[in-house]
Design an enzyme around this catalytic site. Structure first.
Site, PDB file in Angstrom:
ATOM      1  N   CYS A  79       0.834  -1.203   0.000  1.00 57.02           N
ATOM      2  CA  CYS A  79       0.000   0.000   0.000  1.00 57.02           C
ATOM      3  C   CYS A  79       0.873   1.259   0.000  1.00 57.02           C
ATOM      4  CB  CYS A  79      -0.914   0.007   1.224  1.00 57.02           C
ATOM      5  SG  CYS A  79      -2.239  -1.232   1.146  1.00 57.02           S
ATOM      6  N   CYS A 127      -3.312  -0.119  -3.401  1.00 54.38           N
ATOM      7  CA  CYS A 127      -4.102   0.237  -2.224  1.00 54.38           C
ATOM      8  C   CYS A 127      -3.459   1.431  -1.531  1.00 54.38           C
ATOM      9  CB  CYS A 127      -4.214  -0.948  -1.264  1.00 54.38           C
ATOM     10  SG  CYS A 127      -2.633  -1.608  -0.688  1.00 54.38           S
TER      11      CYS A 127
END
Length: 293
Positions: free
Chosen positions: A112, A193
Site C-alpha cells: 500500500c 491500495c
C-alpha cells in the site's frame, strides 16, 4: 483364393490408397497456403525481439535475485504462457483475456502507498524510482520488468513467434503488445491500495491526461475505491519547459471530476519538491533550483 475376391481386395486397396493421397495432398497444400498467408502479411512494426525466450527467462531469475520476497517463480512456465497466449492467432486479434493465465502466474502483492502511475513522464518517473525505493511503477513490478521494451507476436496459422513483422502500437486496436500492457496496467491498478500517486507532465501540450491514455481508460476504472484511499496527482513541469498546466488549470479540474466520478478521493500538488530536486541534478544553475524552502 477365387480371382473375384482378389480383384475386390485390389480394388479396395486402390481406393484406400487414393483417399490417403488426397488427404496428404490437402494437408501439404493447407500447410503451404498457411505459410504463404503468414509470409504475405507484413505489419508496420518490427518482428519479435531476437532471443526473446532467453531475455525473459534471464530477467525472471534476475528479478527473483533482486526481490527474493516475490517467491519462487516458474520462469520457463512464464515463457510458455506468453507463447500460448499469442501463437496460432492473428496478431491484431489478441485481447486482454488471452493473457489471463500469464497474469496469474506472474502476479505479486503491491504494498500500500507504493503505486506510482505516470503519463507523458516516462524518463523522469523511472529516474525517480531508480533513485528511491519509496514508489513502484508498473515497469518496476515483476510483470512489467519481464516484458518492458520487448516486442512479440505469433503467426496466425503456425506455432511459434513471428520474428519478421509485428503490428505497430497503433496499427490495430487489439494487437499483441497493446493488449498485454492494458492487461498489465489493469492488474497493477487492481492490486494498488492506500494512496496512489500519479506523475503528469505540466509542460505537455493539450490535456494533461489525454482521454485515450491508459491512466484514464484502464487504470482509474480498475481501482477499488474501498482499497484506494486517495489519488494524488503530481503536476511536474519540465525544468526548462513552460508551465502549461497546474493544479488549478481547466485540464486538471476536468481530471478531478473524472477521478471523483469513480468514487476516488482526489488531490493535487504542483512541482513535487523531491522530483524537482532530481531535475536540478542536471540543471543546478536553473532559477527553480536556487530557491530556499
Amino acid at each position: 483364393m477365387p480371382w473375384h475376391w482378389a480383384s475386390k481386395d485390389m480394388w479396395l486397396w486402390s481406393v484406400l490408397a487414393l483417399v490417403l493421397m488426397v488427404l496428404a495432398s490437402g494437408v501439404v497444400n493447407a500447410h503451404a497456403t498457411g505459410e504463404q498467408k503468414d509470409r504475405a502479411k507484413k505489419y508496420k512494426g518490427g518482428g519479435t525481439t531476437s532471443n526473446l525466450r532467453n531475455i525473459i527467462i534471464g530477467r525472471c531469475y534476475h528479478y527473483m535475485s533482486l526481490y527474493p520476497d516475490i517467491g519462487d517463480k516458474n520462469c520457463s512456465g512464464i515463457w510458455q504462457e506468453l507463447v500460448d497466449a499469442v501463437q496460432r492467432k492473428d496478431p491484431c486479434k489478441i485481447i486482454q483475456e488471452d493473457y489471463k493465465r500469464l497474469a496469474l502466474v506472474a502476479a505479486q502483492t503491491i504494498p500500500c502507498h507504493k503505486t506510482l502511475l505516470w503519463s507523458r513522464t516516462n524518463d523522469l518517473v523511472h529516474r525517480y524510482t531508480k533513485a528511491t525505493s519509496a514508489f513502484i511503477t508498473l515497469e518496476d513490478t515483476f510483470l512489467g520488468f519481464l516484458f518492458n521494451g520487448l516486442t512479440w507476436c505469433g503467426k496466425p496459422l503456425r506455432p511459434g513467434m513471428n520474428f519478421k513483422f509485428c503490428p505497430a502500437w497503433n496499427e490495430c486496436d487489439h494487437n499483441s503488445i497493446s493488449s498485454f500492457w492494458r492487461m498489465a496496467s489493469a492488474a497493477f491498478a487492481r492490486a494498488s491500495c492506500g494512496i496512489v500517486n500519479v506523475m503528469l507532465n505540466g509542460s505537455a501540450d493539450g490535456d494533461i491526461a489525454r482521454k485515450e491514455s491508459f491512466f484514464r481508460t484502464v487504470e482509474i476504472p480498475n481501482m477499488d475505491p474501498t482499497r484506494v484511499s486517495e489519488v494524488k496527482v503530481w503536476v511536474i513541469d519540465d525544468i526548462q519547459g513552460d508551465d502549461k498546466n497546474s493544479c488549478n488549470s481547466k485540464s486538471l479540474m476536468e481530471l478531478k471530476q473524472f477521478i471523483e466520478g469513480y468514487k476516488l478521493k482526489y488531490s493535487c500538488i504542483d512541482n513535487y519538491r523531491p522530483i524537482q530536486a532530481l531535475q536540478c541534478t542536471g540543471n543546478p544553475d536553473h532559477a527553480a533550483c536556487n530557491q530556499c524552502h
